[in-house]
Motif scaffolding. Structure first.
Motif, PDB file in Angstrom:
ATOM      1  N   LEU A 214     -24.629  33.415   4.787  1.00  0.00           N
ATOM      2  CA  LEU A 214     -25.098  34.150   4.786  1.00  0.00           C
ATOM      3  C   LEU A 214     -24.794  34.386   6.637  1.00  0.00           C
ATOM      4  O   LEU A 214     -25.817  34.923   7.345  1.00  0.00           O
ATOM      5  N   ILE A 215     -25.477  33.144   6.881  1.00  0.00           N
ATOM      6  CA  ILE A 215     -25.644  32.295   8.888  1.00  0.00           C
ATOM      7  C   ILE A 215     -24.729  33.248   9.614  1.00  0.00           C
ATOM      8  O   ILE A 215     -25.098  34.408  10.595  1.00  0.00           O
ATOM      9  N   VAL A 216     -23.188  33.509   9.255  1.00  0.00           N
ATOM     10  CA  VAL A 216     -22.391  34.523  10.009  1.00  0.00           C
ATOM     11  C   VAL A 216     -22.666  35.514   9.652  1.00  0.00           C
ATOM     12  O   VAL A 216     -22.590  36.101  10.675  1.00  0.00           O
ATOM     13  N   GLY A 217     -23.661  36.232   8.895  1.00  0.00           N
ATOM     14  CA  GLY A 217     -24.053  37.184   8.255  1.00  0.00           C
ATOM     15  C   GLY A 217     -25.149  37.972   9.607  1.00  0.00           C
ATOM     16  O   GLY A 217     -25.225  38.915  10.285  1.00  0.00           O
ATOM     17  N   GLY A 218     -26.006  37.054   9.743  1.00  0.00           N
ATOM     18  CA  GLY A 218     -26.879  36.932  10.878  1.00  0.00           C
ATOM     19  C   GLY A 218     -26.209  37.307  11.956  1.00  0.00           C
ATOM     20  O   GLY A 218     -27.121  37.855  12.909  1.00  0.00           O
ATOM     21  N   LEU A 219     -25.326  36.811  12.404  1.00  0.00           N
ATOM     22  CA  LEU A 219     -25.143  36.657  13.969  1.00  0.00           C
ATOM     23  C   LEU A 219     -23.688  38.244  14.043  1.00  0.00           C
ATOM     24  O   LEU A 219     -24.445  38.198  15.147  1.00  0.00           O
ATOM     25  N   ALA A 220     -23.639  38.694  13.069  1.00  0.00           N
ATOM     26  CA  ALA A 220     -23.187  39.615  12.907  1.00  0.00           C
ATOM     27  C   ALA A 220     -24.353  40.886  13.371  1.00  0.00           C
ATOM     28  O   ALA A 220     -23.994  41.398  13.926  1.00  0.00           O
ATOM     29  N   VAL A 221     -25.233  40.915  12.500  1.00  0.00           N
ATOM     30  CA  VAL A 221     -26.254  41.879  12.866  1.00  0.00           C
ATOM     31  C   VAL A 221     -26.915  42.015  14.477  1.00  0.00           C
ATOM     32  O   VAL A 221     -27.743  42.714  14.663  1.00  0.00           O
ATOM     33  N   VAL A 222     -26.858  39.908  14.963  1.00  0.00           N
ATOM     34  CA  VAL A 222     -27.632  39.980  16.537  1.00  0.00           C
ATOM     35  C   VAL A 222     -25.849  40.694  16.999  1.00  0.00           C
ATOM     36  O   VAL A 222     -26.725  41.183  18.253  1.00  0.00           O
ATOM     37  N   ALA A 223     -24.756  40.815  16.810  1.00  0.00           N
ATOM     38  CA  ALA A 223     -23.908  40.757  16.954  1.00  0.00           C
ATOM     39  C   ALA A 223     -23.620  43.026  17.114  1.00  0.00           C
ATOM     40  O   ALA A 223     -23.633  43.356  18.247  1.00  0.00           O
ATOM     41  N   VAL A 224     -24.249  43.410  15.992  1.00  0.00           N
ATOM     42  CA  VAL A 224     -24.208  44.697  15.858  1.00  0.00           C
ATOM     43  C   VAL A 224     -25.686  45.402  17.201  1.00  0.00           C
ATOM     44  O   VAL A 224     -25.744  46.553  17.357  1.00  0.00           O
ATOM     45  N   SER A 225     -26.375  44.556  16.608  1.00  0.00           N
ATOM     46  CA  SER A 225     -27.480  45.378  17.468  1.00  0.00           C
ATOM     47  C   SER A 225     -27.470  44.376  18.943  1.00  0.00           C
ATOM     48  O   SER A 225     -27.939  46.326  19.373  1.00  0.00           O
ATOM     49  N   ALA A 226     -26.901  44.349  19.515  1.00  0.00           N
ATOM     50  CA  ALA A 226     -26.395  44.063  21.091  1.00  0.00           C
ATOM     51  C   ALA A 226     -25.747  44.904  20.917  1.00  0.00           C
ATOM     52  O   ALA A 226     -25.388  45.923  22.810  1.00  0.00           O
ATOM     53  N   TRP A 227     -24.067  45.360  20.441  1.00  0.00           N
ATOM     54  CA  TRP A 227     -23.299  45.987  20.726  1.00  0.00           C
ATOM     55  C   TRP A 227     -24.595  47.784  20.758  1.00  0.00           C
ATOM     56  O   TRP A 227     -23.797  48.214  22.081  1.00  0.00           O
ATOM     57  N   PHE A 228     -25.230  47.603  19.725  1.00  0.00           N
ATOM     58  CA  PHE A 228     -26.348  49.596  19.839  1.00  0.00           C
ATOM     59  C   PHE A 228     -27.125  49.489  20.688  1.00  0.00           C
ATOM     60  O   PHE A 228     -27.124  50.950  21.275  1.00  0.00           O
ATOM     61  N   ALA A 229     -27.912  48.669  21.324  1.00  0.00           N
ATOM     62  CA  ALA A 229     -28.935  48.681  22.315  1.00  0.00           C
ATOM     63  C   ALA A 229     -29.104  46.922  22.832  1.00  0.00           C
ATOM     64  O   ALA A 229     -30.078  46.156  21.619  1.00  0.00           O
ATOM     65  N   ALA A 230     -28.395  46.619  23.410  1.00  0.00           N
ATOM     66  CA  ALA A 230     -28.497  45.157  23.934  1.00  0.00           C
ATOM     67  C   ALA A 230     -30.526  44.696  23.810  1.00  0.00           C
ATOM     68  O   ALA A 230     -30.088  43.394  23.615  1.00  0.00           O
ATOM     69  N   PRO A 231     -31.147  44.788  24.488  1.00  0.00           N
ATOM     70  CA  PRO A 231     -32.153  44.530  24.049  1.00  0.00           C
ATOM     71  C   PRO A 231     -33.112  44.038  21.814  1.00  0.00           C
ATOM     72  O   PRO A 231     -33.491  43.374  21.970  1.00  0.00           O
ATOM     73  N   LEU A 232     -32.605  45.214  21.951  1.00  0.00           N
ATOM     74  CA  LEU A 232     -32.637  44.293  20.142  1.00  0.00           C
ATOM     75  C   LEU A 232     -32.019  43.860  20.099  1.00  0.00           C
ATOM     76  O   LEU A 232     -32.091  42.550  19.025  1.00  0.00           O
ATOM     77  N   ALA A 233     -30.938  42.866  20.371  1.00  0.00           N
ATOM     78  CA  ALA A 233     -29.843  41.026  20.081  1.00  0.00           C
ATOM     79  C   ALA A 233     -31.366  40.480  20.189  1.00  0.00           C
ATOM     80  O   ALA A 233     -31.386  38.864  19.501  1.00  0.00           O
ATOM     81  N   LEU A 234     -32.279  40.500  21.483  1.00  0.00           N
ATOM     82  CA  LEU A 234     -33.347  39.676  21.691  1.00  0.00           C
ATOM     83  C   LEU A 234     -34.330  39.447  20.656  1.00  0.00           C
ATOM     84  O   LEU A 234     -34.552  37.946  19.844  1.00  0.00           O
ATOM     85  N   PRO A 235     -34.909  40.310  19.705  1.00  0.00           N
ATOM     86  CA  PRO A 235     -36.077  39.678  19.071  1.00  0.00           C
ATOM     87  C   PRO A 235     -34.552  39.392  17.799  1.00  0.00           C
ATOM     88  O   PRO A 235     -35.501  38.384  16.629  1.00  0.00           O
ATOM     89  N   VAL A 236     -33.564  39.985  17.147  1.00  0.00           N
ATOM     90  CA  VAL A 236     -33.350  39.234  16.205  1.00  0.00           C
ATOM     91  C   VAL A 236     -32.321  38.070  16.056  1.00  0.00           C
ATOM     92  O   VAL A 236     -32.586  37.483  14.904  1.00  0.00           O
TER      93      VAL A 236
END
Length: 196
Positions: free
Chosen positions: A156-178
């Motif tokens: 589950l935590i790895v999944g959360g990290l994947a969401v951060v990576a995808v958010s950063a790939w999609f739009a880097a500023p989104l990775a910060l709040p995630v």
């Protein structure tokens, strides 16, 4: 004032859950700012997780409490941050060796990457249970065991990290709040493990 209840009477479940989600996003920004010191990320996640624990317990707390927790966690947390970067460097060397065509390199590189992911998960789990006065070495040792003994929570935590990576790939500023959502995921996984 820390320790006082702040839940509004009559607050709907939807409003309360949205408030927690918004708090996670704000906490993610705080974690990102506190992590600018490069080796301060364990302390930043610990302070963020403690802030979210207070929020979900309907206790007071805000930026000042986050900063106080960050400073306290930083006393031993910076060493954990240095160790984390050393692990990243070791895995980078493994991956470079694998790409260079050294016999057994791909296996060593794959094992290194999996081990690094395990270390990151253990670090997040340790940060999720951090309290003032806790020793990082002890927290990390216990979190390492929980990482192995609770693979579902670790994934589950790895999944959360994947969401951060995808958010950063999609739009880097989104990775910060995630990042706050990752801290919340680690907190939820630890709470789930505690009640097993």
């Amino acid at each position: 004032m820390a320790g006082t209840r702040v839940k509004a009477r009559g607050e709907s479940v939807v409003a309360e859950r949205f408030a927690v989600f918004a708090e996670c996003l704000l906490t993610g920004v705080w974690i990102a700012v506190a992590s600018l010191g490069v080796v301060t990320y364990p302390a930043a996640f610990a302070a963020g997780a403690r802030h979210l624990r207070r929020r979900t317990a309907h206790e007071g707390g805000g930026w000042r409490e986050f900063v106080a927790d960050f400073r306290t966690a930083l006393r031993g947390g910076w060493l954990a941050g240095v160790a984390g970067w050393a692990a990243v460097a070791a895995v980078w060397v493994d991956v470079r060796a694998a790409r260079a065509g050294i016999p057994g390199g791909p296996l060593v590189g794959a094992v290194g990457v999996v081990a690094l992911i395990g270390l990151v998960v253990a670090g997040l789990r340790a940060a999720a249970v951090w309290e003032p006065g806790a020793r990082w070495r002890t927290l990390l040792a216990h979190a390492g065991r929980r990482t192995v003994l609770d693979p579902a929570g670790s994934f589950l935590i790895v999944g959360g990290l994947a969401v951060v990576a995808v958010s950063a790939w999609f739009a880097a500023p989104l990775a910060l709040p995630v990042l706050g959502a990752v801290a919340a995921a680690a907190l939820a996984v630890e709470e789930r493990y505690r009640h097993r």
